[in-house]
Write an enzyme that holds these catalytic residues in place. Structure first.
Site, mmCIF file in Angstrom:
data_model
loop_
_atom_site.group_PDB
_atom_site.id
_atom_site.type_symbol
_atom_site.label_atom_id
_atom_site.label_comp_id
_atom_site.label_asym_id
_atom_site.label_seq_id
_atom_site.Cartn_x
_atom_site.Cartn_y
_atom_site.Cartn_z
ATOM 1 C CG HIS A 55 -13.103 2.307 2.835
ATOM 2 N ND1 HIS A 55 -13.959 3.230 3.418
ATOM 3 C CD2 HIS A 55 -11.859 2.717 3.129
ATOM 4 C CE1 HIS A 55 -13.246 4.149 4.042
ATOM 5 N NE2 HIS A 55 -11.972 3.863 3.878
ATOM 6 C CG ASN B 30 -1.878 1.104 1.279
ATOM 7 O OD1 ASN B 30 -1.843 2.002 0.425
ATOM 8 N ND2 ASN B 30 -2.768 1.091 2.253
ATOM 9 C CD GLU C 152 -8.584 -2.042 3.560
ATOM 10 O OE1 GLU C 152 -8.138 -1.792 4.712
ATOM 11 O OE2 GLU C 152 -8.953 -1.169 2.765
ATOM 12 N NE ARG D 247 -11.416 11.972 3.561
ATOM 13 C CZ ARG D 247 -11.119 10.667 3.532
ATOM 14 N NH1 ARG D 247 -12.061 9.767 3.663
ATOM 15 N NH2 ARG D 247 -9.887 10.277 3.339
ATOM 16 N N GLY E 37 -11.134 0.710 12.458
ATOM 17 C CA GLY E 37 -10.802 1.233 13.791
ATOM 18 C C GLY E 37 -11.975 1.390 14.752
ATOM 19 N NE ARG F 151 -5.965 1.440 -0.514
ATOM 20 C CZ ARG F 151 -5.976 2.620 0.090
ATOM 21 N NH1 ARG F 151 -4.883 3.108 0.616
ATOM 22 N NH2 ARG F 151 -7.081 3.301 0.180
ATOM 23 C CG LEU G 182 -18.260 2.363 11.097
ATOM 24 C CD1 LEU G 182 -19.139 2.291 12.343
ATOM 25 C CD2 LEU G 182 -18.871 3.312 10.077
HETATM 26 P P1 ADP Z 1 -7.824 4.465 8.734
HETATM 27 O O1 ADP Z 1 -7.360 3.121 8.238
HETATM 28 O O2 ADP Z 1 -8.995 5.013 7.987
HETATM 29 O O3 ADP Z 1 -6.720 5.461 8.939
HETATM 30 P P2 ADP Z 1 -8.522 3.010 11.127
HETATM 31 O O4 ADP Z 1 -9.419 1.981 10.540
HETATM 32 O O5 ADP Z 1 -7.191 2.580 11.600
HETATM 33 O O6 ADP Z 1 -8.401 4.257 10.172
HETATM 34 O O7 ADP Z 1 -9.306 3.704 12.327
HETATM 35 C C1 ADP Z 1 -8.710 4.700 13.089
HETATM 36 C C2 ADP Z 1 -9.733 5.273 14.031
HETATM 37 O O8 ADP Z 1 -10.307 4.235 14.813
HETATM 38 C C3 ADP Z 1 -9.137 6.237 15.037
HETATM 39 O O9 ADP Z 1 -9.053 7.513 14.523
HETATM 40 C C4 ADP Z 1 -10.137 6.138 16.159
HETATM 41 O O10 ADP Z 1 -11.141 7.113 15.924
HETATM 42 C C5 ADP Z 1 -10.780 4.784 16.025
HETATM 43 N N1 ADP Z 1 -10.468 3.882 17.148
HETATM 44 C C6 ADP Z 1 -9.392 3.086 17.309
HETATM 45 N N2 ADP Z 1 -9.465 2.426 18.492
HETATM 46 C C7 ADP Z 1 -10.618 2.811 19.087
HETATM 47 C C8 ADP Z 1 -11.271 2.497 20.321
HETATM 48 N N3 ADP Z 1 -10.750 1.635 21.191
HETATM 49 N N4 ADP Z 1 -12.436 3.118 20.583
HETATM 50 C C9 ADP Z 1 -12.976 3.983 19.720
HETATM 51 N N5 ADP Z 1 -12.422 4.304 18.551
HETATM 52 C C10 ADP Z 1 -11.247 3.748 18.234
#
Ligand code: ADP
Length: 408
Positions: A179, A8, A383, A240, A330, A90, A208
């Site tokens: 995604h 990636n 992914e 966003r 996340g 990717r 999410l």
């Molecule tokens: P991306 O791949 O889009 O950068 P991720 O899928 O890694 O993002 O998600 C990151 C987000 O997940 C963080 O910004 C946070 O908001 C959320 N996150 C991670 N751990 C937790 C948790 N324990 N509780 C709530 N939200 C969380």
């Protein structure tokens, strides 16, 4: 046994995961960060428990790839470059050219380059990664896996915006979504968990993370998705805005005395969402921590949950029913609270929560109770694994074609 690497490449980073296939065993993973900047960072995890970290200047993507392969040798993760027989990349924008993953040849590279106008930061970076690997591993099969291709099955009713048709016809303005690899992966896992054929199911997959999108997966195909021409639309995200009224743009440009569109688009991409509403953070963990004492943090959480609930309701209506909901990425994987708040608001659909299972983390689980009318699952996304699987499928296919030609 073969080794396949999933790549990636971002504008200043390169993430990788090295798999032993077909066992799907992760043997190393890591990140080359701050490529082209003063001080680069390299992090590699391997052999389950070992790790390697180094700070050093990484000139460009080609140097990153060379360093990566040399480190794999040095750390004894591979014995020679040739052990890596496949590379999966990717690629963010596949436009209407790419409806599935493809073996990369010169034509594919040219098309990825042409599509850079839809993803000006990402596609050129992805292409740099592709070129760098092609040069060092010319014999390995190279495969492009597009974020958008899963959504190419959407019907016109769902991918067209209600704007002059010529915008689509002449310029390709439409909903492409994003995604896709994640939605495709978790939908498959969900069908396996439900012990039903994916082709019979109506699912809603909620990715999410910092970026967030929701997808209606009908009979195994993407039927509708919340991200649009760019990843800016859909639900409220970390920074966003998600869906807004575009007519406010000229109004706000005047008020803020902005002179160019990129300035306001920057605000909608980087200063909005959870951060914009709460004024404190784009991270759901901070929002959850502060919400008891901070009204705007509470508001950010409320809006986020409302958006998820709204899209689930809309997509259920569009598909004419619903068998399962998946939470991933996340927030979807880690926030029991967000899952609970969403499920509670969907009680009208007959959804009931398994409070104990909803607290678990790390592994795919049903988080709805047995009597729930709709199955709700938490499924960690992967992914990179999906990319490695696509590489293997295409490698097996080209071997088949090769042996047929030589047999005949
Ligand atoms: P991306 O791949 O889009 O950068 P991720 O899928 O890694 O993002 O998600 C990151 C987000 O997940 C963080 O910004 C946070 O908001 C959320 N996150 C991670 N751990 C937790 C948790 N324990 N509780 C709530 N939200 C969380």
């Amino acid at each position: 046994m073969q080794k396949i690497i999933a790549i990636n490449a971002g504008s200043s980073s390169l993430k990788f995961k090295l798999f032993e296939m077909p066992e799907e065993k992760v043997i190393a993973k890591g990140l080359f960060d701050r490529i082209g900047l003063d001080e680069g960072k390299i992090k590699i995890k391997y052999n389950k428990t070992k790790s390697f970290e180094k700070a050093e200047h990484i000139e460009n993507h080609a140097t990153a790839v060379k360093k990566l392969l040399d480190l794999l040798l040095e750390l004894d993760i591979i014995k020679e470059y040739a052990e890596i027989t496949g590379v999966g990349h990717r690629v963010v924008a596949g436009g209407e050219f790419f409806k599935k993953s493809v073996v990369i040849n010169t034509k594919v590279m040219r098309q990825i380059n042409e599509l850079a106008e839809y993803a000006p930061i990402h596609n050129p970076a992805n292409l740099m990664g592709i070129k760098a690997f092609k040069k060092i591993l010319p014999k390995a099969i190279a495969v492009a896996v597009f974020d958008t291709s899963f959504h190419q099955t959407m019907p016109k009713t769902n991918f067209l915006f209600s704007v002059p048709y010529e915008w689509y016809h002449n310029y390709g303005v439409r909903r492409y979504g994003a995604h896709g690899t994640s939605h495709r992966y978790v939908a498959r896992v969900a069908a396996r968990m439900m012990e039903r054929p994916l082709k019979e199911l109506k699912l809603i997959t909620c990715h999410l993370g910092a970026g967030a999108s929701i997808c209606a997966v009908k009979n195994g195909k993407s039927f509708d998705t919340s991200m649009g021409f760019t990843p800016l639309t859909g639900i409220t995200m970390g920074t966003r805005s998600g869906d807004t009224d575009v007519a406010m743009i000229s109004f706000m440009m005047q008020k803020l005395k902005m002179h160019s569109m990129p300035e306001i688009i920057y605000d909608l991409n980087k200063k909005s969402g959870l951060l914009g509403i709460s004024g404190i953070s784009s991270d759901m963990r901070d929002i959850e921590e502060k919400k008891a004492t901070n009204e705007r943090a509470q508001l950010a959480e409320d809006i986020f949950v409302k958006d998820v609930v709204k899209y689930i309701g809309a997509y259920t209506a569009e598909m004419g029913g619903l068998d399962g909901i998946v939470f991933t990425a996340g927030i979807g994987e880690n926030s029991a609270r967000v899952r609970e708040l969403v499920m509670k608001r969907l009680a009208y659909m007959g959804i009931t929560i398994d409070q104990e299972k909803n607290k678990l983390r790390g592994q795919a689980e049903f988080v709805s109770s047995l009597d729930s009318k709709v199955a709700v699952m938490m499924i960690p996304t992967d992914e990179e694994l999906m990319i490695a699987r696509d590489v293997q499928t295409l490698a097996d296919k080209s071997k088949e074609v090769y042996s047929k030609i030589h047999a005949g």
